[in-house]
Design a protein around this motif. Structure first.
Motif, PDB file in Angstrom:
ATOM      1  N   LEU A  91      16.416  31.963  25.041  1.00 44.30           N
ATOM      2  CA  LEU A  91      16.319  32.179  26.491  1.00 44.30           C
ATOM      3  C   LEU A  91      17.584  31.689  27.203  1.00 44.30           C
ATOM      4  O   LEU A  91      18.049  32.326  28.161  1.00 44.30           O
ATOM      5  N   LYS A  92      18.150  30.584  26.755  1.00 43.03           N
ATOM      6  CA  LYS A  92      19.384  30.085  27.352  1.00 43.03           C
ATOM      7  C   LYS A  92      20.524  31.082  27.163  1.00 43.03           C
ATOM      8  O   LYS A  92      21.290  31.362  28.086  1.00 43.03           O
ATOM      9  N   PHE A  93      20.668  31.626  25.956  1.00 44.84           N
ATOM     10  CA  PHE A  93      21.724  32.615  25.707  1.00 44.84           C
ATOM     11  C   PHE A  93      21.491  33.902  26.493  1.00 44.84           C
ATOM     12  O   PHE A  93      22.439  34.510  26.998  1.00 44.84           O
ATOM     13  N   ALA A  94      20.255  34.336  26.625  1.00 45.67           N
ATOM     14  CA  ALA A  94      19.947  35.539  27.414  1.00 45.67           C
ATOM     15  C   ALA A  94      20.302  35.315  28.881  1.00 45.67           C
ATOM     16  O   ALA A  94      20.885  36.186  29.535  1.00 45.67           O
ATOM     17  N   PHE A  95      19.956  34.147  29.409  1.00 44.72           N
ATOM     18  CA  PHE A  95      20.296  33.834  30.798  1.00 44.72           C
ATOM     19  C   PHE A  95      21.806  33.788  30.985  1.00 44.72           C
ATOM     20  O   PHE A  95      22.341  34.303  31.970  1.00 44.72           O
ATOM     21  N   LEU A  96      22.514  33.180  30.047  1.00 42.18           N
ATOM     22  CA  LEU A  96      23.969  33.105  30.114  1.00 42.18           C
ATOM     23  C   LEU A  96      24.596  34.500  30.070  1.00 42.18           C
ATOM     24  O   LEU A  96      25.536  34.802  30.819  1.00 42.18           O
ATOM     25  N   ALA A  97      24.078  35.370  29.215  1.00 35.67           N
ATOM     26  CA  ALA A  97      24.594  36.745  29.127  1.00 35.67           C
ATOM     27  C   ALA A  97      24.361  37.494  30.437  1.00 35.67           C
ATOM     28  O   ALA A  97      25.256  38.193  30.933  1.00 35.67           O
ATOM     29  N   LEU A  98      23.182  37.358  31.037  1.00 40.05           N
ATOM     30  CA  LEU A  98      22.901  38.011  32.319  1.00 40.05           C
ATOM     31  C   LEU A  98      23.799  37.471  33.422  1.00 40.05           C
ATOM     32  O   LEU A  98      24.255  38.224  34.293  1.00 40.05           O
ATOM     33  N   LEU A  99      24.059  36.187  33.407  1.00 40.64           N
ATOM     34  CA  LEU A  99      24.947  35.590  34.393  1.00 40.64           C
ATOM     35  C   LEU A  99      26.351  36.170  34.280  1.00 40.64           C
ATOM     36  O   LEU A  99      26.976  36.521  35.290  1.00 40.64           O
ATOM     37  N   TRP A 100      26.873  36.344  33.058  1.00 41.14           N
ATOM     38  CA  TRP A 100      28.199  36.932  32.871  1.00 41.14           C
ATOM     39  C   TRP A 100      28.227  38.406  33.274  1.00 41.14           C
ATOM     40  O   TRP A 100      29.217  38.863  33.852  1.00 41.14           O
ATOM     41  N   VAL A 101      27.177  39.135  33.005  1.00 40.18           N
ATOM     42  CA  VAL A 101      27.111  40.539  33.435  1.00 40.18           C
ATOM     43  C   VAL A 101      27.176  40.611  34.958  1.00 40.18           C
ATOM     44  O   VAL A 101      27.893  41.435  35.531  1.00 40.18           O
ATOM     45  N   PHE A 102      26.450  39.738  35.631  1.00 38.29           N
ATOM     46  CA  PHE A 102      26.475  39.703  37.095  1.00 38.29           C
ATOM     47  C   PHE A 102      27.873  39.369  37.611  1.00 38.29           C
ATOM     48  O   PHE A 102      28.373  40.005  38.535  1.00 38.29           O
ATOM     49  N   ILE A 103      28.528  38.378  37.025  1.00 36.62           N
ATOM     50  CA  ILE A 103      29.866  37.979  37.462  1.00 36.62           C
ATOM     51  C   ILE A 103      30.863  39.119  37.246  1.00 36.62           C
ATOM     52  O   ILE A 103      31.678  39.423  38.126  1.00 36.62           O
ATOM     53  N   LEU A 104      30.823  39.775  36.110  1.00 37.24           N
ATOM     54  CA  LEU A 104      31.743  40.892  35.842  1.00 37.24           C
ATOM     55  C   LEU A 104      31.485  42.066  36.777  1.00 37.24           C
ATOM     56  O   LEU A 104      32.422  42.702  37.266  1.00 37.24           O
ATOM     57  N   PHE A 105      30.231  42.377  37.052  1.00 38.54           N
ATOM     58  CA  PHE A 105      29.892  43.463  37.969  1.00 38.54           C
ATOM     59  C   PHE A 105      30.402  43.149  39.375  1.00 38.54           C
ATOM     60  O   PHE A 105      30.996  44.002  40.040  1.00 38.54           O
ATOM     61  N   THR A 106      30.191  41.919  39.831  1.00 38.11           N
ATOM     62  CA  THR A 106      30.657  41.517  41.163  1.00 38.11           C
ATOM     63  C   THR A 106      32.183  41.585  41.238  1.00 38.11           C
ATOM     64  O   THR A 106      32.744  42.058  42.233  1.00 38.11           O
ATOM     65  N   GLY A 107      32.862  41.139  40.200  1.00 39.49           N
ATOM     66  CA  GLY A 107      34.317  41.226  40.170  1.00 39.49           C
ATOM     67  C   GLY A 107      34.817  42.659  40.224  1.00 39.49           C
ATOM     68  O   GLY A 107      35.807  42.953  40.899  1.00 39.49           O
ATOM     69  N   ALA A 108      34.148  43.570  39.531  1.00 38.05           N
ATOM     70  CA  ALA A 108      34.549  44.980  39.554  1.00 38.05           C
ATOM     71  C   ALA A 108      34.366  45.584  40.940  1.00 38.05           C
ATOM     72  O   ALA A 108      35.210  46.358  41.409  1.00 38.05           O
ATOM     73  N   VAL A 109      33.295  45.230  41.626  1.00 33.98           N
ATOM     74  CA  VAL A 109      33.062  45.742  42.980  1.00 33.98           C
ATOM     75  C   VAL A 109      34.131  45.220  43.937  1.00 33.98           C
ATOM     76  O   VAL A 109      34.691  45.978  44.739  1.00 33.98           O
ATOM     77  N   ILE A 110      34.442  43.943  43.845  1.00 39.46           N
ATOM     78  CA  ILE A 110      35.464  43.369  44.717  1.00 39.46           C
ATOM     79  C   ILE A 110      36.829  43.992  44.419  1.00 39.46           C
ATOM     80  O   ILE A 110      37.585  44.327  45.338  1.00 39.46           O
ATOM     81  N   ARG A 111      37.149  44.187  43.149  1.00 41.22           N
ATOM     82  CA  ARG A 111      38.422  44.801  42.775  1.00 41.22           C
ATOM     83  C   ARG A 111      38.550  46.218  43.327  1.00 41.22           C
ATOM     84  O   ARG A 111      39.573  46.593  43.884  1.00 41.22           O
ATOM     85  N   SER A 112      37.494  47.021  43.196  1.00 37.01           N
ATOM     86  CA  SER A 112      37.562  48.399  43.700  1.00 37.01           C
ATOM     87  C   SER A 112      37.643  48.431  45.218  1.00 37.01           C
ATOM     88  O   SER A 112      38.259  49.323  45.792  1.00 37.01           O
ATOM     89  N   ASP A 113      37.043  47.452  45.883  1.00 34.74           N
ATOM     90  CA  ASP A 113      37.114  47.414  47.337  1.00 34.74           C
ATOM     91  C   ASP A 113      38.503  46.994  47.812  1.00 34.74           C
ATOM     92  O   ASP A 113      39.010  47.516  48.807  1.00 34.74           O
ATOM     93  N   LEU A 114      39.133  46.076  47.102  1.00 31.21           N
ATOM     94  CA  LEU A 114      40.459  45.616  47.502  1.00 31.21           C
ATOM     95  C   LEU A 114      41.570  46.590  47.140  1.00 31.21           C
ATOM     96  O   LEU A 114      42.463  46.854  47.937  1.00 31.21           O
ATOM     97  N   PHE A 115      41.525  47.140  45.934  1.00 28.35           N
ATOM     98  CA  PHE A 115      42.628  47.952  45.443  1.00 28.35           C
ATOM     99  C   PHE A 115      42.320  49.439  45.403  1.00 28.35           C
ATOM    100  O   PHE A 115      43.192  50.239  45.093  1.00 28.35           O
ATOM    101  N   GLY A 116      41.109  49.842  45.690  1.00 28.48           N
ATOM    102  CA  GLY A 116      40.757  51.251  45.667  1.00 28.48           C
ATOM    103  C   GLY A 116      40.560  51.759  44.258  1.00 28.48           C
ATOM    104  O   GLY A 116      40.641  51.022  43.284  1.00 28.48           O
ATOM    105  N   ARG A 117      40.284  53.038  44.192  1.00 29.19           N
ATOM    106  CA  ARG A 117      40.092  53.671  42.894  1.00 29.19           C
ATOM    107  C   ARG A 117      41.214  54.646  42.644  1.00 29.19           C
ATOM    108  O   ARG A 117      41.768  55.227  43.565  1.00 29.19           O
ATOM    109  N   ARG A 118      41.511  54.845  41.391  1.00 25.26           N
ATOM    110  CA  ARG A 118      42.513  55.848  41.029  1.00 25.26           C
ATOM    111  C   ARG A 118      41.889  57.225  41.215  1.00 25.26           C
ATOM    112  O   ARG A 118      40.785  57.477  40.759  1.00 25.26           O
TER     113      ARG A 118
END
Length: 156
Positions: free
Chosen positions: A9-36
């Protein structure tokens, strides 16, 4: 609960937390720099504008077009229909490759005998003849529209 289940359960929670962080980073990146914007997508409005122009010439009327005069896509022309949404999003009819353009920046739509331009709550604003729009305003061939670093004019 067994120690093995708690560890899983700890590893599953950690994996979900990283998925959330990566998704949030991708949204912020596309908002700041746009899409190709692929070249095929950017060239599509030109082809549809030419087809619409051929149809209008057959009717004997001169088409109304929107032309980009300054910016990364200078020279691009596009036919104006009843409405045209401008921005960086793929759901816009005119996708501008400009860092200062919002996802859904502005729209141009047909009104009684002419066109109106409206800012859609963009961050950097929409300027008609160097005046920031606060409400829909008439857009005529004598006007210049600035969205980000891109200048647009309408031609009859």
């Amino acid at each position: 609960m067994s120690e093995l289940l708690v560890l899983a359960l700890k590893f599953a929670f950690l994996a979900l937390l990283w998925v959330f962080i990566l998704f949030t980073g991708a949204v912020i990146r596309s908002d700041l720099f746009g899409r190709r914007v692929p070249a095929a997508v950017a060239a599509a409005p030109v082809a549809s504008a030419r087809a619409q122009g051929r149809r209008n010439r057959r009717k004997g009327s001169v088409p109304t077009t929107l032309r980009i005069t300054k910016g990364k896509q200078a020279g691009l022309t596009m036919g104006l229909g009843d409405h045209l949404k401008i921005g960086r999003s793929t759901d816009c009819q005119l996708i501008l490759d400009d860092d200062y353009v919002s996802t859904r920046h502005a729209r141009i739509y047909r009104s009684d005998g002419g066109y109106l331009v409206e800012d859609l709550g963009s961050t950097n604003g929409t300027y008609l003849n160097n005046e920031r729009l606060s409400s829909p305003a008439p857009f005529t061939p004598a006007d210049t529209l600035r969205i980000g670093r891109t200048l647009l004019v309408v031609e009859a």
